[in-house]
Design a protein around this motif. Structure first.
Motif, PDB file in Angstrom:
ATOM      1  N   ARG A  98       8.906  -5.977   0.744  1.00  0.00           N
ATOM      2  CA  ARG A  98       8.381  -4.732   1.305  1.00  0.00           C
ATOM      3  C   ARG A  98       7.709  -3.869   0.254  1.00  0.00           C
ATOM      4  O   ARG A  98       6.879  -3.023   0.583  1.00  0.00           O
ATOM      5  CB  ARG A  98       9.517  -3.924   1.959  1.00  0.00           C
ATOM      6  CG  ARG A  98      10.138  -4.587   3.176  1.00  0.00           C
ATOM      7  CD  ARG A  98      11.349  -3.802   3.625  1.00  0.00           C
ATOM      8  NE  ARG A  98      12.059  -4.468   4.717  1.00  0.00           N
ATOM      9  CZ  ARG A  98      13.270  -4.132   5.149  1.00  0.00           C
ATOM     10  NH1 ARG A  98      13.904  -3.125   4.565  1.00  0.00           N
ATOM     11  NH2 ARG A  98      13.842  -4.783   6.128  1.00  0.00           N
ATOM     12  N   ILE A  99       8.106  -4.051  -0.997  1.00  0.00           N
ATOM     13  CA  ILE A  99       7.580  -3.221  -2.084  1.00  0.00           C
ATOM     14  C   ILE A  99       6.743  -4.078  -3.024  1.00  0.00           C
ATOM     15  O   ILE A  99       7.198  -5.120  -3.498  1.00  0.00           O
ATOM     16  CB  ILE A  99       8.723  -2.565  -2.887  1.00  0.00           C
ATOM     17  CG1 ILE A  99       9.648  -1.762  -1.958  1.00  0.00           C
ATOM     18  CG2 ILE A  99       8.165  -1.687  -3.989  1.00  0.00           C
ATOM     19  CD1 ILE A  99       8.991  -0.578  -1.299  1.00  0.00           C
ATOM     20  N   VAL A 100       5.518  -3.657  -3.268  1.00  0.00           N
ATOM     21  CA  VAL A 100       4.640  -4.331  -4.226  1.00  0.00           C
ATOM     22  C   VAL A 100       4.412  -3.371  -5.382  1.00  0.00           C
ATOM     23  O   VAL A 100       4.019  -2.227  -5.167  1.00  0.00           O
ATOM     24  CB  VAL A 100       3.296  -4.715  -3.585  1.00  0.00           C
ATOM     25  CG1 VAL A 100       2.382  -5.371  -4.619  1.00  0.00           C
ATOM     26  CG2 VAL A 100       3.507  -5.656  -2.397  1.00  0.00           C
ATOM     27  N   THR A 101       4.678  -3.833  -6.597  1.00  0.00           N
ATOM     28  CA  THR A 101       4.475  -2.976  -7.764  1.00  0.00           C
ATOM     29  C   THR A 101       3.546  -3.653  -8.762  1.00  0.00           C
ATOM     30  O   THR A 101       3.559  -4.873  -8.924  1.00  0.00           O
ATOM     31  CB  THR A 101       5.813  -2.660  -8.464  1.00  0.00           C
ATOM     32  OG1 THR A 101       6.450  -3.884  -8.845  1.00  0.00           O
ATOM     33  CG2 THR A 101       6.730  -1.876  -7.555  1.00  0.00           C
ATOM     34  N   ALA A 102       2.742  -2.842  -9.423  1.00  0.00           N
ATOM     35  CA  ALA A 102       1.859  -3.310 -10.489  1.00  0.00           C
ATOM     36  C   ALA A 102       1.630  -2.135 -11.424  1.00  0.00           C
ATOM     37  O   ALA A 102       0.982  -1.155 -11.038  1.00  0.00           O
ATOM     38  CB  ALA A 102       0.537  -3.810  -9.920  1.00  0.00           C
ATOM     39  N   GLY A 103       2.192  -2.215 -12.625  1.00  0.00           N
ATOM     40  CA  GLY A 103       2.085  -1.082 -13.545  1.00  0.00           C
ATOM     41  C   GLY A 103       2.707   0.162 -12.928  1.00  0.00           C
ATOM     42  O   GLY A 103       3.845   0.137 -12.455  1.00  0.00           O
ATOM     43  N   ASP A 104       1.949   1.248 -12.894  1.00  0.00           N
ATOM     44  CA  ASP A 104       2.447   2.495 -12.310  1.00  0.00           C
ATOM     45  C   ASP A 104       2.249   2.560 -10.798  1.00  0.00           C
ATOM     46  O   ASP A 104       2.681   3.523 -10.157  1.00  0.00           O
ATOM     47  CB  ASP A 104       1.734   3.701 -12.949  1.00  0.00           C
ATOM     48  CG  ASP A 104       2.116   3.881 -14.405  1.00  0.00           C
ATOM     49  OD1 ASP A 104       3.240   3.483 -14.771  1.00  0.00           O
ATOM     50  OD2 ASP A 104       1.289   4.401 -15.176  1.00  0.00           O
ATOM     51  N   LEU A 105       1.595   1.553 -10.250  1.00  0.00           N
ATOM     52  CA  LEU A 105       1.279   1.559  -8.823  1.00  0.00           C
ATOM     53  C   LEU A 105       2.407   0.923  -8.021  1.00  0.00           C
ATOM     54  O   LEU A 105       2.890  -0.162  -8.351  1.00  0.00           O
ATOM     55  CB  LEU A 105      -0.023   0.791  -8.573  1.00  0.00           C
ATOM     56  CG  LEU A 105      -0.527   0.734  -7.129  1.00  0.00           C
ATOM     57  CD1 LEU A 105      -1.018   2.113  -6.681  1.00  0.00           C
ATOM     58  CD2 LEU A 105      -1.659  -0.285  -7.004  1.00  0.00           C
ATOM     59  N   LYS A 106       2.826   1.606  -6.957  1.00  0.00           N
ATOM     60  CA  LYS A 106       3.857   1.067  -6.062  1.00  0.00           C
ATOM     61  C   LYS A 106       3.379   1.188  -4.622  1.00  0.00           C
ATOM     62  O   LYS A 106       2.967   2.263  -4.187  1.00  0.00           O
ATOM     63  CB  LYS A 106       5.185   1.803  -6.233  1.00  0.00           C
ATOM     64  CG  LYS A 106       6.304   1.209  -5.369  1.00  0.00           C
ATOM     65  CD  LYS A 106       7.648   1.832  -5.662  1.00  0.00           C
ATOM     66  CE  LYS A 106       7.785   3.199  -5.015  1.00  0.00           C
ATOM     67  NZ  LYS A 106       9.171   3.730  -5.107  1.00  0.00           N
ATOM     68  N   LEU A 107       3.460   0.071  -3.911  1.00  0.00           N
ATOM     69  CA  LEU A 107       2.992   0.014  -2.523  1.00  0.00           C
ATOM     70  C   LEU A 107       4.188  -0.265  -1.623  1.00  0.00           C
ATOM     71  O   LEU A 107       4.822  -1.318  -1.725  1.00  0.00           O
ATOM     72  CB  LEU A 107       1.945  -1.098  -2.378  1.00  0.00           C
ATOM     73  CG  LEU A 107       1.269  -1.273  -1.025  1.00  0.00           C
ATOM     74  CD1 LEU A 107       0.205  -0.206  -0.826  1.00  0.00           C
ATOM     75  CD2 LEU A 107       0.619  -2.656  -0.936  1.00  0.00           C
ATOM     76  N   ASP A 108       4.533   0.675  -0.771  1.00  0.00           N
ATOM     77  CA  ASP A 108       5.614   0.509   0.201  1.00  0.00           C
ATOM     78  C   ASP A 108       4.990   0.022   1.502  1.00  0.00           C
ATOM     79  O   ASP A 108       4.421   0.812   2.262  1.00  0.00           O
ATOM     80  CB  ASP A 108       6.340   1.845   0.401  1.00  0.00           C
ATOM     81  CG  ASP A 108       7.431   1.775   1.464  1.00  0.00           C
ATOM     82  OD1 ASP A 108       7.618   0.698   2.076  1.00  0.00           O
ATOM     83  OD2 ASP A 108       8.093   2.802   1.685  1.00  0.00           O
TER      84      ASP A 108
END
Length: 232
Positions: free
Chosen positions: A132-142
């Motif tokens: 459910r959570i995608v993270t890349a560096g400082d970016l977080k996608l819920d």
């Protein structure tokens, strides 16, 4: 195939348990003292450890404590009949369950299978949660809440901007043409009648919102002459 570690200094008991579990298709390792048990547990992440209390070198409680220092693998303690304090100490030292000796091998198999099923469900839920959570560096996608954060700041995206970012972020390093993005994000009819410049406009707006430097993007990149991709 489930992996089980059976720890008991009575070799006939170990032999019987091993045979019965292998008949169920399980892979079984055996240890006959506490030190051997800890060493095997360090080498392999077992689905279940079946652990007797009365052992040479290290007793079952010490083995349980040692394993808990590096792993949460399930441990079933084998306790003497009527020894309630053994059961309590076993649970306090990190055991997940206990079986009283003398035991019925059918009960042993049932307890092991129950723990394996329970852990499989936990792993499935955890995998679903992670997805459910995608993270890349400082970016977080819920993905479930349809929310995007850069650091601690929530970024307000339009529905299409979110859909575009979600598609790219969930497929990192895969290059999508403008036409394919138009199809996936705006639908099949849009790919037939829409203008691919719509994609360019949305990518530009998306970069302005999530990129530290939109002219030198960190996340959404251009593959010149091909399309766009997300770099994780």
């Amino acid at each position: 195939m489930a992996k089980v570690l059976v720890v008991d200094d009575e070799k006939l008991i170990v032999k019987g348990i091993r045979f019965s579990l292998e008949q169920e298709g399980m892979e079984v390792d055996c240890a006959y003292d506490g030190e051997e048990a800890v060493n095997l547990a360090k080498q392999t992440e077992y689905d279940v450890v079946l652990l007797d209390i009365m052992l040479p070198k290290l007793d079952g409680f010490e083995v349980c404590q040692a394993i808990r220092e590096f792993s949460e693998m399930p441990i079933i303690m084998l306790t003497a009949k009527g020894e309630d304090m053994d059961k309590i100490l076993g649970l306090e030292n990190g055991a997940d369950d206990y079986i009283t000796k003398p035991f019925n091998i059918l009960e042993v198999k049932a307890r092991i299978k129950a723990i394996i099923r329970r852990n499989a469900r936990k792993a499935k839920r955890a995998a679903k949660q992670d997805n459910r959570i995608v993270t890349a560096g400082d970016l977080k996608l819920d993905r479930e809440g349809r929310r995007v954060f850069v650091g601690e700041k929530e970024i307000n995206l339009t529905a299409k901007e979110f859909d575009l970012l979600e598609l790219l972020a969930c497929n990192p390093n895969k290059v999508y043409s403008r036409e394919s993005l138009l199809t996936f994000v705006w639908g099949n009819r849009a790919s037939e009648t829409g203008d691919v410049r719509t994609v360019d406009v949305h990518v530009r707006r998306l970069r302005e919102k999530i990129e530290p430097s939109p002219s030198d993007p960190k996340y959404v990149h251009t593959k010149w002459g091909v399309g766009y991709y997300f770099r994780a």
